[in-house]
Design an enzyme around this catalytic site. Structure first.
Site, mmCIF file in Angstrom:
data_model
loop_
_atom_site.group_PDB
_atom_site.id
_atom_site.type_symbol
_atom_site.label_atom_id
_atom_site.label_comp_id
_atom_site.label_asym_id
_atom_site.label_seq_id
_atom_site.Cartn_x
_atom_site.Cartn_y
_atom_site.Cartn_z
ATOM 1 N N GLU A 275 0.843 -1.196 0.000
ATOM 2 C CA GLU A 275 0.000 0.000 0.000
ATOM 3 C C GLU A 275 0.879 1.247 0.000
ATOM 4 O O GLU A 275 1.939 1.277 0.632
ATOM 5 C CB GLU A 275 -0.895 0.038 1.241
ATOM 6 C CG GLU A 275 -2.077 -0.897 1.213
ATOM 7 C CD GLU A 275 -3.232 -0.372 0.370
ATOM 8 O OE1 GLU A 275 -3.111 0.736 -0.191
ATOM 9 O OE2 GLU A 275 -4.250 -1.091 0.295
ATOM 10 N N HIS A 317 -3.594 -2.974 -8.464
ATOM 11 C CA HIS A 317 -4.832 -3.554 -7.960
ATOM 12 C C HIS A 317 -5.887 -3.632 -9.063
ATOM 13 O O HIS A 317 -6.592 -4.627 -9.200
ATOM 14 C CB HIS A 317 -5.325 -2.688 -6.799
ATOM 15 C CG HIS A 317 -6.387 -3.324 -5.961
ATOM 16 N ND1 HIS A 317 -6.800 -2.799 -4.758
ATOM 17 C CD2 HIS A 317 -7.149 -4.432 -6.146
ATOM 18 C CE1 HIS A 317 -7.746 -3.558 -4.243
ATOM 19 N NE2 HIS A 317 -7.988 -4.553 -5.070
ATOM 20 N N ASP A 327 -7.091 1.600 -8.227
ATOM 21 C CA ASP A 327 -5.724 2.002 -7.896
ATOM 22 C C ASP A 327 -4.685 1.093 -8.579
ATOM 23 O O ASP A 327 -5.010 -0.055 -8.895
ATOM 24 C CB ASP A 327 -5.521 2.001 -6.375
ATOM 25 C CG ASP A 327 -5.855 0.676 -5.713
ATOM 26 O OD1 ASP A 327 -6.941 0.130 -5.971
ATOM 27 O OD2 ASP A 327 -5.022 0.177 -4.931
#
Length: 453
Positions: A275, A317, A327
């Site tokens: 992330e 993603h 994203d």
């Protein structure tokens, strides 16, 4: 008569310049921070720094973050309810109106200060708001990292959406209970460790139980501290193996690579998730420091698990079948990222992480293929910093050096056998030029006196 006309013209020019300056320093959003800070007796620049650390002053058109926070001040449901009561403003308006959101955030922050017993004198000192800022972040386990991010924004300064905060050196009063994240038995050297809730991932024994063949790139739709806090919340039901910070590329591991993080639905079993702090609609979050640090992490994961360093195996993603996320989005620079993955140093350390908070790169010089020497500057304290980052023989102590010389003063050098970097070498050079450089392997560099003033 001629002189009078010239003087009048000069006055008109000066008046125009002053008006332009006033216009540049005033905006509806800047006025909103001024009003909110004054109304709730909160330091204005600290309030703006909190908003910048959370959202870069982008309200995202009333859409919530991944962890459910609204507006510039990232009012999560509990804070939104509190802000509505404190300001007598409807929740819908707090979600979508920037000025109302800033006022609500100021009210909530002041309430945190009151709960901590801060009196009027204490409220005037930005350094004494550390605990209140941490409480505003909402999670005890991430209060320090949340507050540190706000004070880093205050130290570095910023200008966004018509709001300007000048760099300022404020040493926050962290208190005796300060416990920063620390490096633990992580899978990636240089990462910090903060465990996700056991409700948000599946314990496993990879790669024995399942091969790891993909690395998935995410953008958090939230801040670094907020994302870490969300993954620690049992109600989230999501997690990622790593979280990367925008400002300096700091990395926190939250799930062991042997375990299965819940980040990409059906592809969880065979992938590692990374992330990245920020929002897909705002490219300002995707700094070079973030790209380089994340790429070094990806390279390391790929090497350890035998994953080819190609776009077929390093994916966004949005590219994983069966997912509804978009994203990392159109602002993510895949060409830059992959060039760092395939051609970067793989060093877990960055110049910014070595020199410390507030330092930004202003110059660099490659030392062949062995490393790069960097010159950085911190506007908050006026210090220069030099560091040499190795690209080869990583983890093995080899000859490396970094030096900094302020004109008229002796040279300071850090030289020896180092595993990852030499330095940092720091010095202030007010109104003077500096000479800087270093070495790695057989390559050396010495600059002329430059970057004066």
């Amino acid at each position: 008569m001629k002189l009078r006309i010239l003087l009048l013209a000069g006055l008109l020019v000066m008046s125009g310049q002053q008006a332009a300056t006033a216009s540049a320093e005033s905006s509806p959003l800047a006025d909103a921070f001024d009003k909110a800070a004054s109304g709730y007796d909160v330091p204005r620049d600290l309030l703006a720094a909190l908003a910048y650390a959370e959202t870069h002053l982008d309200g995202h058109r009333g859409e919530p973050s991944a962890s459910g926070g609204y507006g510039l001040m990232h009012l999560v449901p509990k804070a939104l309810e509190e802000a509505a009561k404190l300001t007598s403003t409807p929740a819908d308006q707090l979600r979508t109106d920037d000025a109302a959101n800033v006022l609500g955030g100021a009210a909530v922050l002041r309430a945190k200060a009151d709960a901590l017993g801060m009196d009027a004198s204490a409220r005037k000192d930005p350094a004494r708001w550390y605990a209140a800022i941490g409480a505003y972040g909402g999670g005890k386990s991430t209060a320090n990292i949340y507050a540190d991010a706000v004070y880093e924004a205050l130290s570095s300064g910023f200008e966004a959406k018509g709001v300007r905060v000048k760099p300022q050196a404020v040493q926050p009063e962290r208190g005796e209970d300060y416990t920063p994240f620390a490096a633990a038995a992580v899978d990636y050297p240089g990462a910090l460790w903060s465990a996700a809730s056991t409700s948000n991932y599946t314990a496993a024994n990879r790669p024995s139980s399942a091969a790891i063949n993909k690395i998935v790139i995410h953008v958090a739709q939230g801040s670094y501290a907020g994302t870490i806090s969300w993954f620690k919340n049992p109600a989230a039901k999501v997690s990622s193996h790593y979280v990367v910070r925008s400002s300096d590329g700091q990395i926190t591991q939250m799930v062991r690579e042997k375990d299965i993080a819940w980040h990409v639905k059906g592809a969880n079993t065979n992938s590692v998730g990374i992330e990245h702090e920020g929002y897909i609609s705002d490219a300002s979050w995707f700094t070079d420091q973030m790209y380089r640090a994340s790429a070094a992490l990806t390279r390391n994961i790929a090497d350890r698990h035998g994953i080819p360093k190609t776009r077929a195996n390093i994916v966004g993603h949005v590219e994983v079948p069966g997912n509804d996320h978009t994203d990392p989005g159109p602002n993510w620079d895949w060409n830059k990222y992959m060039s760092y993955v395939t051609g970067g140093s793989g060093n877990p350390h960055t110049p910014e992480s070595v020199c410390g908070s507030g330092y930004k790169i202003i110059d660099s010089q490659a030392l062949g293929s062995a490393g790069t020497v960097y010159l950085l500057y911190n506007p908050a304290n006026g210090n220069n910093c030099v560091v040499t980052i190795k690209h080869t023989s990583l983890g093995t102590a080899t000859a490396t050096s970094a030096f900094l010389e302020v004109q008229g003063s002796p040279r300071t050098t850090d030289s020896g056998n180092f595993s990852y970097y030499a330095g940092p070498v720091r010095a202030a050079a007010p109104d003077k030029c500096v000479k800087w450089g270093g070495s790695a392997g057989s390559s050396t560099y010495t600059s002329p006196f430059e970057h004066c003033g």
